[in-house]
Design a protein around this motif. Structure first.
Motif, short mmCIF file in Angstrom:
data_model
loop_
_atom_site.label_atom_id
_atom_site.label_comp_id
_atom_site.label_asym_id
_atom_site.label_seq_id
_atom_site.Cartn_x
_atom_site.Cartn_y
_atom_site.Cartn_z
N GLU A 77 0.86 -1.37 0.04
CA GLU A 77 -0.12 -0.04 0.01
C GLU A 77 0.88 1.29 -0.07
OE1 GLU A 77 -2.81 -0.02 3.09
OE2 GLU A 77 -3.29 -2.02 2.81
N ILE A 78 1.74 1.42 0.92
CA ILE A 78 2.85 2.51 0.69
C ILE A 78 3.46 2.79 -0.34
CG2 ILE A 78 4.76 3.27 1.92
CD1 ILE A 78 3.92 2.01 4.70
N TRP A 79 4.17 1.59 -1.09
CA TRP A 79 4.71 1.81 -2.05
C TRP A 79 3.94 2.08 -3.42
CZ3 TRP A 79 7.78 0.69 1.90
CH2 TRP A 79 9.14 1.32 1.61
N GLU A 80 2.67 1.67 -3.33
CA GLU A 80 1.81 1.89 -4.55
C GLU A 80 1.66 3.41 -4.37
OE1 GLU A 80 -0.79 1.82 -7.62
OE2 GLU A 80 0.43 0.09 -6.89
N THR A 81 1.40 3.87 -3.43
CA THR A 81 0.92 5.52 -3.21
C THR A 81 2.18 6.12 -3.43
OG1 THR A 81 -0.62 5.19 -1.66
CG2 THR A 81 0.51 7.01 -1.43
N LEU A 82 3.47 5.48 -2.90
CA LEU A 82 4.77 6.31 -3.14
C LEU A 82 5.22 6.27 -4.74
CD1 LEU A 82 7.30 7.69 -2.19
CD2 LEU A 82 8.26 5.52 -1.84
N VAL A 83 4.96 5.18 -5.31
CA VAL A 83 5.31 5.19 -6.77
C VAL A 83 4.58 6.16 -7.76
CG1 VAL A 83 5.54 3.75 -8.74
CG2 VAL A 83 6.61 3.06 -6.49
N GLU A 84 3.23 6.00 -7.40
CA GLU A 84 2.05 6.89 -8.11
C GLU A 84 2.51 8.52 -7.90
OE1 GLU A 84 0.07 6.40 -10.56
OE2 GLU A 84 0.74 4.31 -10.56
N ALA A 85 2.82 8.74 -6.62
CA ALA A 85 3.10 10.24 -6.20
C ALA A 85 4.61 10.57 -7.06
CB ALA A 85 3.16 10.30 -4.85
N SER A 86 5.32 9.50 -7.20
CA SER A 86 6.48 9.71 -7.82
C SER A 86 6.46 10.05 -9.38
CB SER A 86 7.61 8.68 -7.44
OG SER A 86 7.91 8.84 -6.07
N ILE A 87 5.58 9.27 -9.88
CA ILE A 87 5.40 9.38 -11.32
C ILE A 87 4.78 10.77 -11.57
CG2 ILE A 87 3.95 8.41 -13.14
CD1 ILE A 87 4.28 5.48 -11.96
N ASP A 88 3.76 11.07 -10.61
CA ASP A 88 3.11 12.31 -10.94
C ASP A 88 4.06 13.46 -10.78
OD1 ASP A 88 0.66 11.28 -11.24
OD2 ASP A 88 0.24 11.66 -9.22
N TYR A 89 4.93 13.30 -9.65
CA TYR A 89 6.01 14.33 -9.57
C TYR A 89 7.07 14.50 -10.80
CZ TYR A 89 9.82 16.84 -7.29
OH TYR A 89 10.83 17.78 -6.75
N GLU A 90 7.66 13.40 -11.15
CA GLU A 90 8.41 13.16 -12.42
C GLU A 90 7.62 13.86 -13.43
OE1 GLU A 90 10.74 9.71 -15.08
OE2 GLU A 90 10.11 9.27 -13.22
N MET A 91 6.56 13.46 -13.80
CA MET A 91 5.89 13.99 -15.03
C MET A 91 5.72 15.50 -14.81
SD MET A 91 4.41 13.35 -17.82
CE MET A 91 3.81 11.66 -17.81
N ASP A 92 5.30 16.09 -13.83
CA ASP A 92 5.36 17.52 -13.54
C ASP A 92 6.75 18.02 -13.92
OD1 ASP A 92 2.88 17.43 -12.78
OD2 ASP A 92 3.25 17.70 -10.63
N ARG A 93 7.80 17.51 -13.41
CA ARG A 93 9.44 17.82 -13.72
C ARG A 93 9.64 17.95 -15.35
NH1 ARG A 93 8.20 19.06 -9.36
NH2 ARG A 93 7.72 21.09 -10.44
N PHE A 94 9.26 16.83 -15.62
CA PHE A 94 9.29 16.62 -17.04
C PHE A 94 8.61 17.67 -17.89
CE2 PHE A 94 8.41 14.96 -21.44
CZ PHE A 94 9.80 14.26 -21.94
N GLU A 95 7.41 17.87 -17.73
CA GLU A 95 6.59 18.87 -18.45
C GLU A 95 7.13 20.40 -18.36
OE1 GLU A 95 2.44 18.09 -17.19
OE2 GLU A 95 2.52 16.49 -18.75
N ALA A 96 7.44 20.48 -16.95
CA ALA A 96 8.25 21.98 -16.92
C ALA A 96 9.68 22.23 -17.82
CB ALA A 96 8.64 21.95 -15.40
#
Length: 100
Positions: A77-96
């Motif tokens: 559960e923790i890593w599912e949340t962490l990985v999805e948040a990491s993907i969102d964060y990475e996508m934001d950084r990539f788009e920036a």
């Protein structure tokens, strides 16, 4: 930090928990800096979400939980949340990065 097995008061337990939480926060900060690096390195938007890598990370998290003696389901559960948040964060950084 006192070893949990040596704690004899709730004050010692709380002190250990607080220090552990600070260490976890530091490690999460480091993990997200790696996400920034990934956003800088990956060649395109489609490379940000890698389901095979996500599955590998979740498998490893569960194996680590088993080795560290805490609930495997919780690790999932923790890593599912962490990985999805990491993907969102990475996508934001990539788009920036793409916007310049």
């Amino acid at each position: 930090m006192i070893d949990p097995e040596r704690c004899s008061t709730m004050s010692e337990v709380r002190e250990g928990v607080d220090e552990t939480d600070r260490l976890i926060a530091d490690l999460l900060g480091l993990r997200f800096r790696y996400m920034e690096a990934a956003a800088r390195i990956k060649p395109n938007r489609e490379a940000v979400r890698d389901e095979a890598r996500k599955a590998e990370v979740l498998r490893q998290a569960k194996a680590n939980a088993l080795a560290a003696d805490y609930p495997i389901a919780l690790a999932g559960e923790i890593w599912e949340t962490l990985v999805e948040a990491s993907i969102d964060y990475e996508m934001d950084r990539f788009e920036a990065r793409e916007r310049g």
